[in-house]
Design a protein around this motif. Structure first.
Motif, PDB file in Angstrom:
ATOM      1  N   LYS A  27      25.158   3.237 -29.605  1.00 20.61           N
ATOM      2  CA  LYS A  27      24.028   3.795 -28.769  1.00 20.61           C
ATOM      3  C   LYS A  27      22.695   3.900 -29.634  1.00 20.61           C
ATOM      4  O   LYS A  27      21.792   3.760 -29.034  1.00 20.61           O
ATOM      5  CB  LYS A  27      24.547   4.955 -28.003  1.00 20.61           C
ATOM      6  CG  LYS A  27      23.640   5.326 -27.094  1.00 20.61           C
ATOM      7  CD  LYS A  27      24.156   6.856 -26.221  1.00 20.61           C
ATOM      8  CE  LYS A  27      23.036   7.276 -25.419  1.00 20.61           C
ATOM      9  NZ  LYS A  27      23.613   8.414 -24.809  1.00 20.61           N
ATOM     10  N   THR A  28      23.230   4.462 -30.795  1.00 18.58           N
ATOM     11  CA  THR A  28      21.772   4.729 -31.870  1.00 18.58           C
ATOM     12  C   THR A  28      20.971   3.513 -31.815  1.00 18.58           C
ATOM     13  O   THR A  28      19.725   3.428 -32.020  1.00 18.58           O
ATOM     14  CB  THR A  28      22.329   5.325 -33.021  1.00 18.58           C
ATOM     15  OG1 THR A  28      23.046   6.427 -32.722  1.00 18.58           O
ATOM     16  CG2 THR A  28      21.053   5.717 -33.874  1.00 18.58           C
ATOM     17  N   CYS A  29      21.524   2.265 -32.267  1.00 18.33           N
ATOM     18  CA  CYS A  29      20.829   1.056 -32.480  1.00 18.33           C
ATOM     19  C   CYS A  29      20.300   0.550 -31.279  1.00 18.33           C
ATOM     20  O   CYS A  29      19.303  -0.145 -31.353  1.00 18.33           O
ATOM     21  CB  CYS A  29      21.935   0.387 -33.125  1.00 18.33           C
ATOM     22  SG  CYS A  29      22.585   0.735 -34.909  1.00 18.33           S
ATOM     23  N   TRP A  30      20.984   0.718 -30.140  1.00 17.72           N
ATOM     24  CA  TRP A  30      20.300   0.154 -28.851  1.00 17.72           C
ATOM     25  C   TRP A  30      19.795   0.777 -27.851  1.00 17.72           C
ATOM     26  O   TRP A  30      19.106   0.169 -26.936  1.00 17.72           O
ATOM     27  CB  TRP A  30      21.681  -0.467 -28.236  1.00 17.72           C
ATOM     28  CG  TRP A  30      22.435  -1.581 -28.872  1.00 17.72           C
ATOM     29  CD1 TRP A  30      23.489  -1.478 -29.493  1.00 17.72           C
ATOM     30  CD2 TRP A  30      21.974  -3.001 -29.051  1.00 17.72           C
ATOM     31  NE1 TRP A  30      23.700  -2.731 -30.007  1.00 17.72           N
ATOM     32  CE2 TRP A  30      23.004  -3.618 -30.020  1.00 17.72           C
ATOM     33  CE3 TRP A  30      21.083  -3.769 -28.485  1.00 17.72           C
ATOM     34  CZ2 TRP A  30      22.797  -4.901 -30.294  1.00 17.72           C
ATOM     35  CZ3 TRP A  30      20.851  -4.933 -28.965  1.00 17.72           C
ATOM     36  CH2 TRP A  30      21.695  -5.464 -29.688  1.00 17.72           C
ATOM     37  N   SER A  31      19.611   2.108 -28.037  1.00 16.28           N
ATOM     38  CA  SER A  31      18.519   2.862 -27.137  1.00 16.28           C
ATOM     39  C   SER A  31      17.288   3.102 -27.808  1.00 16.28           C
ATOM     40  O   SER A  31      17.091   2.753 -29.201  1.00 16.28           O
ATOM     41  CB  SER A  31      19.407   4.343 -27.068  1.00 16.28           C
ATOM     42  OG  SER A  31      19.508   5.051 -28.202  1.00 16.28           O
ATOM     43  N   ARG A  88      20.300 -10.296 -33.781  1.00 12.81           N
ATOM     44  CA  ARG A  88      18.778 -10.371 -33.589  1.00 12.81           C
ATOM     45  C   ARG A  88      18.563 -11.053 -32.162  1.00 12.81           C
ATOM     46  O   ARG A  88      17.576 -10.563 -31.613  1.00 12.81           O
ATOM     47  CB  ARG A  88      18.380 -11.301 -34.779  1.00 12.81           C
ATOM     48  CG  ARG A  88      16.750 -11.438 -34.687  1.00 12.81           C
ATOM     49  CD  ARG A  88      16.280 -11.906 -35.730  1.00 12.81           C
ATOM     50  NE  ARG A  88      16.225 -11.346 -37.048  1.00 12.81           N
ATOM     51  CZ  ARG A  88      16.965 -11.886 -38.233  1.00 12.81           C
ATOM     52  NH1 ARG A  88      17.594 -12.767 -38.369  1.00 12.81           N
ATOM     53  NH2 ARG A  88      16.799 -10.829 -39.434  1.00 12.81           N
ATOM     54  N   ALA A  89      19.387 -11.877 -31.910  1.00 17.92           N
ATOM     55  CA  ALA A  89      19.020 -12.436 -30.518  1.00 17.92           C
ATOM     56  C   ALA A  89      19.154 -11.740 -29.428  1.00 17.92           C
ATOM     57  O   ALA A  89      18.518 -11.598 -28.645  1.00 17.92           O
ATOM     58  CB  ALA A  89      19.704 -13.928 -30.450  1.00 17.92           C
ATOM     59  N   ALA A 144      16.849  -8.051 -25.374  1.00 15.31           N
ATOM     60  CA  ALA A 144      16.830  -6.605 -24.759  1.00 15.31           C
ATOM     61  C   ALA A 144      15.389  -6.313 -24.794  1.00 15.31           C
ATOM     62  O   ALA A 144      14.940  -5.630 -24.007  1.00 15.31           O
ATOM     63  CB  ALA A 144      17.713  -5.653 -25.708  1.00 15.31           C
ATOM     64  N   ALA A 145      14.817  -6.697 -25.851  1.00 15.90           N
ATOM     65  CA  ALA A 145      13.099  -6.130 -25.710  1.00 15.90           C
ATOM     66  C   ALA A 145      12.481  -6.946 -24.671  1.00 15.90           C
ATOM     67  O   ALA A 145      11.684  -6.606 -23.974  1.00 15.90           O
ATOM     68  CB  ALA A 145      12.651  -6.667 -27.153  1.00 15.90           C
ATOM     69  N   ALA A 146      12.779  -8.225 -24.345  1.00 18.73           N
ATOM     70  CA  ALA A 146      11.942  -9.218 -23.515  1.00 18.73           C
ATOM     71  C   ALA A 146      12.338  -8.852 -22.218  1.00 18.73           C
ATOM     72  O   ALA A 146      11.466  -8.518 -21.213  1.00 18.73           O
ATOM     73  CB  ALA A 146      12.568 -10.610 -23.550  1.00 18.73           C
ATOM     74  N   ALA A 147      13.471  -8.283 -22.027  1.00 16.37           N
ATOM     75  CA  ALA A 147      14.093  -7.738 -20.628  1.00 16.37           C
ATOM     76  C   ALA A 147      13.341  -6.200 -20.293  1.00 16.37           C
ATOM     77  O   ALA A 147      12.913  -5.914 -19.043  1.00 16.37           O
ATOM     78  CB  ALA A 147      15.586  -7.381 -20.748  1.00 16.37           C
ATOM     79  N   ALA A 148      13.196  -5.352 -21.523  1.00 14.31           N
ATOM     80  CA  ALA A 148      12.654  -4.106 -21.306  1.00 14.31           C
ATOM     81  C   ALA A 148      10.925  -4.418 -20.702  1.00 14.31           C
ATOM     82  O   ALA A 148      10.363  -3.597 -20.330  1.00 14.31           O
ATOM     83  CB  ALA A 148      12.765  -3.116 -22.329  1.00 14.31           C
TER      84      ALA A 148
END
Length: 224
Positions: free
Chosen positions: A112-116, A212-213, A218-222
């Protein structure tokens, strides 16, 4: 010879646990690489109809599911090679305690730390740091969690030693460093330098590209 098959995924730390255990025990097996995100094979669904996920060990046609259960099964079924769990009942209970702690507390929080992001990430980082302090204290002056040789707790902690290090770098974090956690840092070096572990880790460049992909997606979706 007994027929052993492992339904897993090349980049999964959970099926990696089982591969490391089988290799340490010298057990020959067939690896079936499952595309866990896009397609689950009929055999995987047949062998694990409850959770429908990897890893699944199939021994002489009989499936065993859940990595912690599989690790104990491997240790009890194949006596050759190093023992993954100690013989003493109290020591075995401690192993079960720490593996459960890793699976229920450490892995989800570190992930969660890496993805939040934002405040959620700040809180997860604080929780991760506290959990890592506990593991640092548990190691004490031991080379591995169980003593002088790799055991079940080390294998279950493999996510921390390899996957999390890659993830935190991609996320631009410094949660687990040798400066903050010297004993865990030394443990990581000793664990990853074990020939059987080192030779069976997923390629770092491939795993890095994969994560990385996922970060970019995730960044694009956000951003939408």
């Amino acid at each position: 010879m007994a027929e052993v098959k492992l339904f897993g995924n090349w980049g999964s730390p959970f099926s990696g646990r089982i591969e490391f255990a089988l290799k340490l025990k010298g057990v020959e097996y067939e690896f079936i690489d499952e595309d866990i995100y896009n397609y689950k094979s009929p055999l995987l669904l047949k062998y694990n109809p409850v959770h429908k996920k990897i890893p699944v060990l199939v021994h002489n046609g009989k499936p065993i599911c859940e990595s912690l259960v599989i690790l104990e099964y491997i240790d009890e079924t194949w006596e050759k090679g190093p023992s993954l769990l100690p013989k003493d009942p109290y020591e075995r209970a401690l192993v079960r305690f720490w593996t459960k702690f890793l699976d229920e507390k450490c892995v989800p929080t570190l992930w969660k730390t890496c993805w939040s992001i934002g405040e959620e990430q700040v809180k997860a980082k604080e929780e991760s740091t506290e959990l890592l302090k506990i593991l640092e204290g548990t190691l004490s002056d031991k080379k591995f969690f169980g003593g002088d040789s790799i055991g079940m707790v080390d294998i279950v902690a493999n996510f921390i030693s390899y996957w999390f290090i890659i993830l935190q770098e991609l996320a631009g974090l410094q949660v687990l460093t040798k400066e903050k956690f010297p004993k865990l840092g030394a443990w990581i070096d000793d664990y990853l330098n074990c020939n059987i572990i080192k030779e069976n880790l997923p390629p770092k460049d491939k795993l890095t590209a994969y994560f990385r992909a996922r970060f970019e997606a995730a960044a694009a979706a956000a951003a939408k």
